[in-house]
Design an enzyme around this catalytic site. Structure first.
Site, PDB file in Angstrom:
ATOM      1  NE  ARG A  88       0.216  -0.069   5.030  1.00 46.60           N
ATOM      2  CZ  ARG A  88       0.704   1.122   5.363  1.00 46.60           C
ATOM      3  NH1 ARG A  88       1.398   2.301   4.648  1.00 46.60           N
ATOM      4  NH2 ARG A  88       1.466   0.619   6.555  1.00 46.60           N
ATOM      5  N   GLY A  90       2.059   5.289   1.616  1.00 43.97           N
ATOM      6  CA  GLY A  90       2.133   5.423   2.828  1.00 43.97           C
ATOM      7  C   GLY A  90       3.571   4.532   3.777  1.00 43.97           C
ATOM      8  CG  ASP A  91       6.859   5.781   6.873  1.00 42.49           C
ATOM      9  OD1 ASP A  91       7.167   4.776   7.317  1.00 42.49           O
ATOM     10  OD2 ASP A  91       7.327   6.546   5.806  1.00 42.49           O
ATOM     11  CB  ALA A 160      -3.558   5.235   9.878  1.00 41.01           C
ATOM     12  N   GLY A 162      -4.163   4.484   4.057  1.00 40.30           N
ATOM     13  CA  GLY A 162      -3.377   3.877   3.664  1.00 40.30           C
ATOM     14  C   GLY A 162      -3.746   3.186   1.979  1.00 40.30           C
ATOM     15  N   GLY A 173      -6.747   0.222   3.260  1.00 39.09           N
ATOM     16  CA  GLY A 173      -8.138   0.829   3.421  1.00 39.09           C
ATOM     17  C   GLY A 173      -7.493   2.208   5.187  1.00 39.09           C
ATOM     18  CB  ALA A 175      -6.698   1.466  10.801  1.00 41.58           C
ATOM     19  CB  CYS A 191       1.548   7.966   8.858  1.00 39.44           C
ATOM     20  SG  CYS A 191       0.406   7.065   9.737  1.00 39.44           S
TER      21      CYS A 191
END
Length: 231
Positions: A88, A90-91, A160, A162, A173, A175, A191
């Site tokens: 995905r 993001g971090d 969050a 992602g 998706g 969280a 993140c």
């Protein structure tokens, strides 16, 4: 355009097992799209929305930095947590008990072909849901997800996000921390954003526990309205 969404609550499920299940659904939709393009088959593509709760796990997106995980392999084991590098955006993020994780696996050709709009709608779904509990959440410019007290020294993230998309098919998706053990976030730079806190809905409401089933129903209600979807 098929706006019907198949909802599944798959309960407590290992992250890797759920990721593999997402990949199966994702591939099924892509295969139908390829068949439609090659053979002009005119087949409807399905849409899915999975709710799941994961045992303690840290996941790192494809653009993430390993240094944002502050634990060694041994320390991960001690905390009963696993770690995965995944596909995905993001971090790094954490998933665990008390967190509602939602994976919409949609063919956006059935709705709108705009990833930016898709992310904003997921954020709006969460913002509207927690507004029902009297909590004023917002977006933070340049930082995907849902936040409280943006622009103050007390800014903190409650949800969050992602996602991955290919040929307008989505996976992964959001969280949302509902009854989460926030101590697990101390083991990462969430993140990849330093100096930003994380919170959970039960903490904000001063409650020991918030009804997670009630939250899921509210999320679905707002999702249905925003995406003009059918269940």
């Amino acid at each position: 355009m098929n706006k019907k969404i198949q909802i599944q609550d798959i309960g407590i499920r290992d992250f890797k097992e759920t990721w593999e299940y997402q990949e199966v659904l994702f591939k099924e939709i892509l295969d139908i799209k390829v068949k439609n393009r090659r053979e002009d088959a005119g087949l409807d593509t399905p849409n899915h929305f999975l709710f799941v709760e994961h045992p303690h796990v840290y996941t790192l997106g494809k653009s993430g930095d390993m240094s944002n995980l502050l634990l060694s392999e041994e320390q991960l084991k001690e905390k009963g947590a696993t770690f995965y590098k995944i596909n995905r955006g993001g971090d790094i993020t954490y998933h665990g008990p008390g967190q509602i994780v939602g994976y919409p696996i949609l063919d956006l050709d059935n709705f709108f072909t705009d990833i930016h709009k898709y992310l904003r709608f997921l954020e709006e779904m969460v913002i509207l849901t927690i507004a029902e509990y009297g909590i004023n959440a917002t977006r933070s410019k340049g930082e995907t997800g849902v936040w409280l007290d943006v622009g103050t020294p007390f800014a903190r993230k409650i949800c969050a996000m992602g996602v991955r998309a290919s040929r307008w098919v989505t996976m992964h998706g959001f969280a949302l921390n509902v009854n989460a053990d926030l101590g697990y976030f101390d083991n990462i730079i969430p993140c990849g954003i330093k100096g930003k806190a994380v919170t959970s809905l039960n903490v904000e409401l001063g409650l020991e526990k918030v009804n997670e089933e009630e939250i899921k129903q509210k999320l679905l209600k707002h999702f249905k309205t925003l995406f003009e979807a059918e269940f």
